[in-house]
Design a protein around this motif. Structure first.
Motif, PDB file in Angstrom:
ATOM      1  N   ASP A  13     -41.305  14.151  13.168  1.00  0.00           N
ATOM      2  CA  ASP A  13     -41.341  12.775  12.635  1.00  0.00           C
ATOM      3  C   ASP A  13     -42.494  12.002  13.273  1.00  0.00           C
ATOM      4  O   ASP A  13     -43.315  11.387  12.599  1.00  0.00           O
ATOM      5  CB  ASP A  13     -40.047  12.037  13.011  1.00  0.00           C
ATOM      6  CG  ASP A  13     -39.004  12.162  11.922  1.00  0.00           C
ATOM      7  OD1 ASP A  13     -37.963  11.505  12.016  1.00  0.00           O
ATOM      8  OD2 ASP A  13     -39.257  12.913  10.974  1.00  0.00           O
ATOM      9  N   ASP A  60     -31.797   4.537   6.541  1.00  0.00           N
ATOM     10  CA  ASP A  60     -31.869   5.211   5.236  1.00  0.00           C
ATOM     11  C   ASP A  60     -30.817   4.636   4.299  1.00  0.00           C
ATOM     12  O   ASP A  60     -31.059   4.368   3.129  1.00  0.00           O
ATOM     13  CB  ASP A  60     -31.594   6.721   5.394  1.00  0.00           C
ATOM     14  CG  ASP A  60     -32.715   7.447   6.115  1.00  0.00           C
ATOM     15  OD1 ASP A  60     -32.461   8.532   6.642  1.00  0.00           O
ATOM     16  OD2 ASP A  60     -33.835   6.906   6.161  1.00  0.00           O
ATOM     17  N   GLY A 127     -27.333  10.755  11.869  1.00  0.00           N
ATOM     18  CA  GLY A 127     -28.107  11.926  11.440  1.00  0.00           C
ATOM     19  C   GLY A 127     -28.388  12.799  12.642  1.00  0.00           C
ATOM     20  O   GLY A 127     -27.490  13.024  13.463  1.00  0.00           O
ATOM     21  N   ARG A 132     -23.398  12.260  21.056  1.00  0.00           N
ATOM     22  CA  ARG A 132     -22.058  12.394  21.646  1.00  0.00           C
ATOM     23  C   ARG A 132     -21.042  12.313  20.503  1.00  0.00           C
ATOM     24  O   ARG A 132     -21.402  11.925  19.391  1.00  0.00           O
ATOM     25  CB  ARG A 132     -21.813  11.291  22.676  1.00  0.00           C
ATOM     26  CG  ARG A 132     -21.939   9.872  22.154  1.00  0.00           C
ATOM     27  CD  ARG A 132     -21.996   8.868  23.295  1.00  0.00           C
ATOM     28  NE  ARG A 132     -21.997   7.486  22.836  1.00  0.00           N
ATOM     29  CZ  ARG A 132     -23.087   6.840  22.389  1.00  0.00           C
ATOM     30  NH1 ARG A 132     -24.250   7.489  22.294  1.00  0.00           N
ATOM     31  NH2 ARG A 132     -23.019   5.578  22.000  1.00  0.00           N
ATOM     32  N   ASP A 156     -28.855  13.384   5.268  1.00  0.00           N
ATOM     33  CA  ASP A 156     -29.447  14.259   6.282  1.00  0.00           C
ATOM     34  C   ASP A 156     -28.438  15.218   6.914  1.00  0.00           C
ATOM     35  O   ASP A 156     -28.646  16.434   6.863  1.00  0.00           O
ATOM     36  CB  ASP A 156     -30.166  13.462   7.379  1.00  0.00           C
ATOM     37  CG  ASP A 156     -31.225  14.329   8.072  1.00  0.00           C
ATOM     38  OD1 ASP A 156     -31.543  14.061   9.219  1.00  0.00           O
ATOM     39  OD2 ASP A 156     -31.685  15.317   7.450  1.00  0.00           O
TER      40      ASP A 156
END
Ligand SMILES: NC(=O)C1=CN([C@@H]2O[C@H](COP(=O)(O)OP(=O)(O)OC[C@H]3O[C@@H](n4cnc5c(N)ncnc54)[C@H](O)[C@@H]3O)[C@@H](O)[C@H]2O)[C@H](O)CC1
Ligand SMILES: [K+]
Length: 496
Positions: A13, A60, A127, A132, A156
């Motif tokens: 990314d 998103d 995503g 955790r 995702d």
């Protein structure tokens, strides 16, 4: 296709953003791909409830909400209103939907029972940044979403799932019907404990930096059609039966002749030039009458009692073999003197495990255990991730290839690469499917595919033929012999 870890994807990314596209525009591109997929797969009369987290997955979700709204869809957004600490890009998109005004914004706790028919849940909670297990309101909302029977689409990754490891013990994970994942599959999609949360997976190309992906180091790959089409060698016209190898399928025992028969049939269907079955005499009539193309070598009365060594042949040993003492001695006697690669399956593996004869396996051989046969050979493991790691160790130590059969069969190579297969279906979970795979594998090796490519091509071809058989006969009704008869359709598909 490569499989990268969450941290590699994050670096990809960043590299993509450094190459010129801004992060917000990369999010816009990713969300646009999701929006278009949703538009193509749902109706404008559907109502979309979009659950957004605080990270870029949530970002998103906000962008998808805006895009669907602008296309005339009925959209509502749910967030944790007690935690508005959004990532930068999520904040930008959150502000945009607040400015629009026409999109309801609610708290997770306000989410009550809904009109299920026309509702679609979009899961944009977490995503690849999950670090955790879910707790508090995130956990509660996921449990509530999982308790209602309504279509769920995960952005995702299904929220609560890590990209490349098992969830912690009592984790909650969204049970998605569809997963729209960006650019590359994630490893957790292919393991039985985790893949079950994904539903149907669609990979959306968001044009991440190709050079980064090309240079990224990984041991994990997906067997996709590009890999197969690069690998497949259409048959040369100027050739003769000897060009296409000699397969010898060894197996069968009284009452289990069908196993080696299916193996021989699938070897022939895969294009083997010369095909022999070495089976007990009790199977001679059955095999000779059902497969006149396969020559028969009797090697015992009711069980395989001897395995003769022939030159320039590839052996596939195991289907229906049984574990009779004479058969054990025959296998020992063969492997003691034979050092060419062989395919070992089913009871051949069980005998090797029982007698601890693993060091008899010739280098570059292929073993095709299902999980229980794998455990008998190499011992118990706690989960499928551990099983793959053990398989990598054993493939290297024994210098062999392991085709670890499962819902997503994995090919593990001596240099520790792992290739996950994505063809196949639950209709193949029937006695005889493994026999067919042994025949395909033996046939491809006899046709001079190098062993790694033979394994990759075989599992893909086997699964694809299974998919064609399921389409024709349904998963419930399809038979392993139907799968074998669909092999030809797959070869036609490959050249279409
Ligand atoms: N190249 C791409 O794939 C692109 C992906 N995009 C989307 O970005 C997310 C990854 O975003 P990121 O902000 O790194 O992480 P998440 O959105 O998954 O959220 C993690 C966020 O939440 C915190 N967190 C982690 N675990 C928990 C937890 N159990 N409980 C509470 N909070 C948690 C963590 O600290 C982070 O702050 C990717 O999946 C895509 O959807 C881009 O949009 C475009 C390119
Ligand atoms: K998600």
């Amino acid at each position: 296709m490569k499989i990268l870890t969450a941290s590699q994807i994050k670096s990809c990314d960043i590299t993509t953003i450094e190459q010129g596209i801004s992060s917000i525009n990369l999010m816009e591109k990713a969300s646009g791909c999701c929006g278009r997929w949703i538009e193509e797969h749902f109706n404008v009369t559907d109502k979309f409830l979009i659950f957004c987290g605080t990270g870029n997955n949530g970002g998103d979700g906000f962008a998808i909400a805006r895009m669907l709204y602008e296309k005339g869809f009925d959209v509502e957004v749910y967030i944790d209103q007690e935690n508005l600490n959004f990532s930068n890009d999520a904040e930008i998109n959150f502000r945009k939907i607040k400015q629009i005004g026409g999109i309801g914004i609610h708290d997770f706790n306000d989410f009550l029972n809904i009109n299920r028919e026309k509702t679609v849940i979009i899961d944009a909670l977490f995503g690849y940044g999950l670090n955790r297990k879910l707790s508090g309101k995130n956990k509660t909302v996921v449990e509530k979403l999982n308790s209602i029977k309504v279509v769920k689409v995960s952005v995702d990754i299904p929220s609560g799932l890590y990209a490349d490891k098992l969830p912690d013990g009592d984790s909650v994970v969204i049970k998605a019907d569809f997963t729209l994942t960006f650019q590359l599959y994630k490893r957790s999609f292919f393991h039985p404990e985790t893949g079950k949360f994904c539903g149907k997976i669609t990979v959306l190309d968001i044009d991440l930096d190709k050079e980064f992906i090309e240079n990224a180091e990984t041991d994990y790959f997906v067997i996709d059609e590009d890999l197969i089409k690069n690998n497949y060698r259409p048959r040369e016209d100027f050739s003769h039966k000897g060009t296409f190898g000699k397969s010898i399928l060894v197996g069968g025992s009284y009452g289990k002749i069908g196993a080696v028969l299916m193996t021989a049939l699938s070897a022939l269907r895969t294009g083997s030039g010369l095909t022999f079955t070495m089976a007990p005499d009790c199977g001679c009539q059955i095999i000779q009458s059902q497969i006149p193309e396969a020559m028969f070598i009797g090697c015992g009365d009711k069980y395989v009692e001897r395995i003769e060594i022939q030159e320039k042949a590839v052996y596939g040993i195991g289907p229906g073999l049984g574990k009779d003492k004479k058969t054990q001695n025959a296998l020992f006697g063969f492997l003691k003197y034979y050092d060419e690669p062989v395919v070992l399956d089913a009871d051949a593996l069980n005998i090797l495990a029982q007698k601890n004869w693993l060091d008899l396996i010739p280098k570059n051989s292929v073993i095709t255990p299902h999980p229980l046969e794998f455990e008998r050979l190499f011992g118990k493991t706690n989960d499928s991730f551990e099983r793959i790691e053990l398989a990598k160790t054993k493939a290297r130590e024994l210098d062999i290839f392991i085709v670890l059969k499962d819902h997503h069969t994995a090919v593990i190579t001596p240099d520790q690469k792992v290739f996950y297969n994505i063809t196949g279906n639950s209709g193949m979970a029937k006695g005889g499917s493994g026999d067919a795979l042994t025949g395909i594998l033996t046939s491809l090796i006899s046709q001079k595919y190098d062993i790694e490519n033979a394994c990759i091509f075989a599992v893909w071809l086997h699964g694809k033929a299974g998919d064609f058989a399921a389409e024709k006969f349904s998963k419930e009704a399809m038979l392993p012999t139907d799968l074998i008869h669909e092999i030809g359709e797959v070869f036609k598909y490959l050249v279409s």
